[in-house]
Design a protein around this motif. Sequence first.
Motif, PDB file in Angstrom:
ATOM      1  N   ASP A 115      -0.066   4.611   0.083  1.00  0.00           N
ATOM      2  CA  ASP A 115      -0.500   5.733   0.917  1.00  0.00           C
ATOM      3  C   ASP A 115      -0.423   5.308   2.381  1.00  0.00           C
ATOM      4  OD1 ASP A 115      -1.905   7.699   2.347  1.00  0.00           O
ATOM      5  OD2 ASP A 115      -3.219   8.121   0.646  1.00  0.00           O
ATOM      6  N   ALA A 168      -8.094  -0.066   4.490  1.00  0.00           N
ATOM      7  CA  ALA A 168      -8.281  -0.440   3.085  1.00  0.00           C
ATOM      8  C   ALA A 168      -9.003  -1.779   3.011  1.00  0.00           C
ATOM      9  CB  ALA A 168      -6.931  -0.511   2.381  1.00  0.00           C
ATOM     10  N   ARG A 179     -12.675   6.008   3.017  1.00  0.00           N
ATOM     11  CA  ARG A 179     -11.738   6.950   2.402  1.00  0.00           C
ATOM     12  C   ARG A 179     -12.401   8.325   2.254  1.00  0.00           C
ATOM     13  NH1 ARG A 179      -6.159   7.404   1.387  1.00  0.00           N
ATOM     14  NH2 ARG A 179      -6.171   9.574   0.780  1.00  0.00           N
ATOM     15  N   HIS A 197      -7.497   5.164   7.213  1.00  0.00           N
ATOM     16  CA  HIS A 197      -8.655   4.299   7.011  1.00  0.00           C
ATOM     17  C   HIS A 197      -8.175   2.887   6.724  1.00  0.00           C
ATOM     18  CE1 HIS A 197      -9.515   3.348   2.622  1.00  0.00           C
ATOM     19  NE2 HIS A 197      -8.380   3.999   2.561  1.00  0.00           N
ATOM     20  N   MET A 209       0.848  -1.176   0.000  1.00  0.00           N
ATOM     21  CA  MET A 209       0.000   0.000   0.000  1.00  0.00           C
ATOM     22  C   MET A 209       0.884   1.227   0.000  1.00  0.00           C
ATOM     23  SD  MET A 209      -2.974  -1.074   2.648  1.00  0.00           S
ATOM     24  CE  MET A 209      -3.384  -2.796   2.701  1.00  0.00           C
ATOM     25  N   ARG A 250      -1.865   6.377   4.778  1.00  0.00           N
ATOM     26  CA  ARG A 250      -3.180   6.458   5.424  1.00  0.00           C
ATOM     27  C   ARG A 250      -4.042   5.236   5.115  1.00  0.00           C
ATOM     28  NH1 ARG A 250      -2.771  11.858   3.177  1.00  0.00           N
ATOM     29  NH2 ARG A 250      -1.884  13.171   4.790  1.00  0.00           N
ATOM     30  N   ASP A 251      -3.592   4.363   4.207  1.00  0.00           N
ATOM     31  CA  ASP A 251      -4.299   3.128   3.875  1.00  0.00           C
ATOM     32  C   ASP A 251      -3.720   2.006   4.731  1.00  0.00           C
ATOM     33  OD1 ASP A 251      -5.675   4.519   1.918  1.00  0.00           O
ATOM     34  OD2 ASP A 251      -4.485   3.720   0.262  1.00  0.00           O
ATOM     35  N   GLY A 295     -14.028   0.020   1.874  1.00  0.00           N
ATOM     36  CA  GLY A 295     -12.946   1.005   1.862  1.00  0.00           C
ATOM     37  C   GLY A 295     -13.300   2.302   1.160  1.00  0.00           C
TER      38      GLY A 295
END
Length: 119
Positions: A3, A90, A72, A88, A1, A5-6, A68
Amino acid sequence: MSDPRDLSPAMVFDALKRQDVLLIDVREPAEFANLRIHGALLHPLSTFEPRAIPANPDRRIVFQCGSGKRSRMALDRFMAETGAEAAHMAGGIGAWKSAGLPCVSINPATGEVEDHGRY
């Protein structure tokens, strides 16, 4: 992943065990009632108010939904309106279940609440 934030379900599971995150479920109440993750707080995207999310400097806010997509959207809106960092999960609760992680569900045959383990 790519990002940061994922987060994967396994990452969220480990963070929940350490009490490092506050998991916010943005699905609708009926979805939450039928299947949920221990400790998740319900804040449906349909009535989402970012400033109503309880702030705790010791716990990262992590949003979660079914797949997801809504989480998001909630993450982006939360960060835009509050300026706070968050993340968040995923793949949502679908990925969580696929990973074999514990959840609470309702047995459709009996209507009984089934607790499938805790973290």
